[in-house]
Design a protein around this motif. Structure first.
Motif, short mmCIF file in Angstrom:
data_model
loop_
_atom_site.label_atom_id
_atom_site.label_comp_id
_atom_site.label_asym_id
_atom_site.label_seq_id
_atom_site.Cartn_x
_atom_site.Cartn_y
_atom_site.Cartn_z
N ALA A 9 -51.14 3.46 4.14
CA ALA A 9 -50.91 2.03 4.30
C ALA A 9 -51.10 1.33 2.95
CB ALA A 9 -51.87 1.45 5.32
N GLU A 64 -52.62 1.40 13.84
CA GLU A 64 -52.12 0.40 12.89
C GLU A 64 -53.26 -0.59 12.62
OE1 GLU A 64 -48.98 -0.30 11.47
OE2 GLU A 64 -48.21 1.60 12.24
N VAL A 74 -47.58 1.14 8.82
CA VAL A 74 -48.17 2.38 8.30
C VAL A 74 -47.09 3.47 8.24
CG1 VAL A 74 -49.79 4.22 8.90
CG2 VAL A 74 -50.47 1.83 9.14
#
Length: 85
Positions: A9, A64, A74
């Protein structure tokens, strides 16, 4: 067989430390063989987990994060180990 799950991420600018702390605090339903967390420039966070399981096994993954923490969805990938050198 060993399967590795990759979770990556990118944090909102200035929130890299917060995203890193969030990722490290996540508890998975199950114990991977290994779990490692990385950080990189541009406030990126990477989590790799290794599992002793078939490639298509239903394995727990990090969720997430809150939209306020990340700039995009992500990225997730699954890999099968082909050995070590």
């Amino acid at each position: 067989m060993t399967v590795a799950l990759m979770w990556e991420a990118r944090a909102v600018e200035g929130k890299g430390a917060e995203l890193l702390a969030w990722a490290r605090a996540q508890v998975l339903d199950g114990d991977p063989v290994r779990r490692e967390t990385f950080r990189a420039p541009q406030d990126r966070v990477l989590v790799l987990t290794w599992w002793d399981a078939p490639y298509d096994a239903d394995l727990p993954e990090l969720p997430e994060p809150s939209p306020e923490l990340v700039t995009r969805a992500v990225h997730r990938w699954r890999f099968e180990s082909v050995g070590t050198d």
